[in-house]
Scaffold this motif. Sequence first.
Motif, PDB file in Angstrom:
ATOM      1  N   ARG A  43       3.293   1.825  -1.450  1.00 12.34           N
ATOM      2  CA  ARG A  43       3.833   2.027  -2.929  1.00 12.34           C
ATOM      3  C   ARG A  43       2.647   2.699  -3.743  1.00 12.34           C
ATOM      4  NH1 ARG A  43       6.675  -2.597  -1.403  1.00 12.34           N
ATOM      5  NH2 ARG A  43       5.134  -3.956  -2.309  1.00 12.34           N
ATOM      6  N   VAL A  44       1.462   2.528  -3.514  1.00  9.95           N
ATOM      7  CA  VAL A  44       0.302   3.126  -4.030  1.00  9.95           C
ATOM      8  C   VAL A  44      -0.178   4.424  -3.342  1.00  9.95           C
ATOM      9  CG1 VAL A  44      -2.108   2.489  -4.680  1.00  9.95           C
ATOM     10  CG2 VAL A  44      -0.560   0.524  -4.651  1.00  9.95           C
ATOM     11  N   HIS A  45       0.065   4.478  -2.233  1.00  6.94           N
ATOM     12  CA  HIS A  45      -0.560   5.721  -1.556  1.00  6.94           C
ATOM     13  C   HIS A  45       0.822   6.765  -1.157  1.00  6.94           C
ATOM     14  CE1 HIS A  45      -2.657   8.421   1.164  1.00  6.94           C
ATOM     15  NE2 HIS A  45      -3.770   7.875   0.796  1.00  6.94           N
ATOM     16  N   ILE A  81       0.824  -1.234   0.032  1.00  8.46           N
ATOM     17  CA  ILE A  81      -0.193   0.092   0.014  1.00  8.46           C
ATOM     18  C   ILE A  81       0.741   1.197  -0.012  1.00  8.46           C
ATOM     19  CG2 ILE A  81      -1.716   1.356   1.517  1.00  8.46           C
ATOM     20  CD1 ILE A  81      -2.998  -1.367   2.041  1.00  8.46           C
ATOM     21  N   GLU A  91      -5.347   7.804  -9.005  1.00 15.72           N
ATOM     22  CA  GLU A  91      -4.286   7.139  -9.104  1.00 15.72           C
ATOM     23  C   GLU A  91      -4.082   6.143  -7.754  1.00 15.72           C
ATOM     24  OE1 GLU A  91      -3.078  10.752  -6.808  1.00 15.72           O
ATOM     25  OE2 GLU A  91      -3.903  10.335  -8.783  1.00 15.72           O
ATOM     26  N   ARG A  92      -4.858   6.846  -6.611  1.00 19.11           N
ATOM     27  CA  ARG A  92      -4.819   6.062  -5.208  1.00 19.11           C
ATOM     28  C   ARG A  92      -5.929   4.807  -5.310  1.00 19.11           C
ATOM     29  NH1 ARG A  92      -4.464  10.876  -0.970  1.00 19.11           N
ATOM     30  NH2 ARG A  92      -2.672  11.971  -1.977  1.00 19.11           N
ATOM     31  N   GLU A 137      -6.539  -2.325  -7.783  1.00 15.35           N
ATOM     32  CA  GLU A 137      -5.810  -3.496  -8.256  1.00 15.35           C
ATOM     33  C   GLU A 137      -5.172  -4.387  -7.474  1.00 15.35           C
ATOM     34  OE1 GLU A 137      -1.867  -3.611 -10.929  1.00 15.35           O
ATOM     35  OE2 GLU A 137      -3.359  -2.380 -11.753  1.00 15.35           O
ATOM     36  N   LEU A 138      -4.358  -3.768  -6.372  1.00 17.26           N
ATOM     37  CA  LEU A 138      -3.856  -4.404  -5.333  1.00 17.26           C
ATOM     38  C   LEU A 138      -4.666  -5.247  -4.325  1.00 17.26           C
ATOM     39  CD1 LEU A 138      -1.251  -4.736  -3.676  1.00 17.26           C
ATOM     40  CD2 LEU A 138      -1.903  -2.882  -2.020  1.00 17.26           C
ATOM     41  N   GLY A 167      -4.982   2.203  -7.975  1.00 17.98           N
ATOM     42  CA  GLY A 167      -3.714   1.235  -7.369  1.00 17.98           C
ATOM     43  C   GLY A 167      -4.130   0.583  -6.334  1.00 17.98           C
ATOM     44  N   LEU A 168      -5.190   0.991  -5.317  1.00 22.56           N
ATOM     45  CA  LEU A 168      -5.636   0.394  -4.299  1.00 22.56           C
ATOM     46  C   LEU A 168      -6.601  -0.878  -4.736  1.00 22.56           C
ATOM     47  CD1 LEU A 168      -4.838   0.464  -1.321  1.00 22.56           C
ATOM     48  CD2 LEU A 168      -6.942   1.582  -0.898  1.00 22.56           C
TER      49      LEU A 168
END
Length: 166
Positions: free
Chosen positions: A58-60, A56, A120-121, A127-128, A124-125
């Motif tokens: 790396r995403v946030h 997380i 983007e957050r 997907e993760l 990204g989240l």
Amino acid sequence: MDTIRNRRSIRKYTAQLVPQELVTRLLEAAMSAPSAGNEQPWEFIVITDREVLQAITRVHPYSQMLKEAPLAVVVCGNLEREKYPGFWVEDCSAATENILLEAEEIGLGGVWLGVYPHDERVKGLAELLRLPSSVVPLSIVALGYPAEKKPPAERFDPSRVHTNRW
């Protein structure tokens, strides 16, 4: 009022794990939040896995405290549960605040990390965490036993209060 005033954003945590009964209390508090038309559009992802917590960060960009936090709760809105479009944001915000207040009440520290509406957050989240397309992450609450203490906040400002009209 003591719980409300004493609640502060805590970003440093001990390594002590949060027992499941306290996690359940946090989630019960979240699900006690008000919601538009009682739609309760929320979903919660409890994260204790160190690898996921690290990922997380790396995403946030503002989630570096998750490198030491033993627990995070991701508060999401399920758009399939919406009766009143758009109010999921308010409903899930109320749930997020209830988590923070209950954390203070039971001796934990926490901090609200905003996800939505930053694309983007959100992406990204989603997907993760492999979220279904109808589920949107609103916030992450980093949680744990506090390794820092902050004094109560005194934020009341009567100059911001208007009666009847501006």
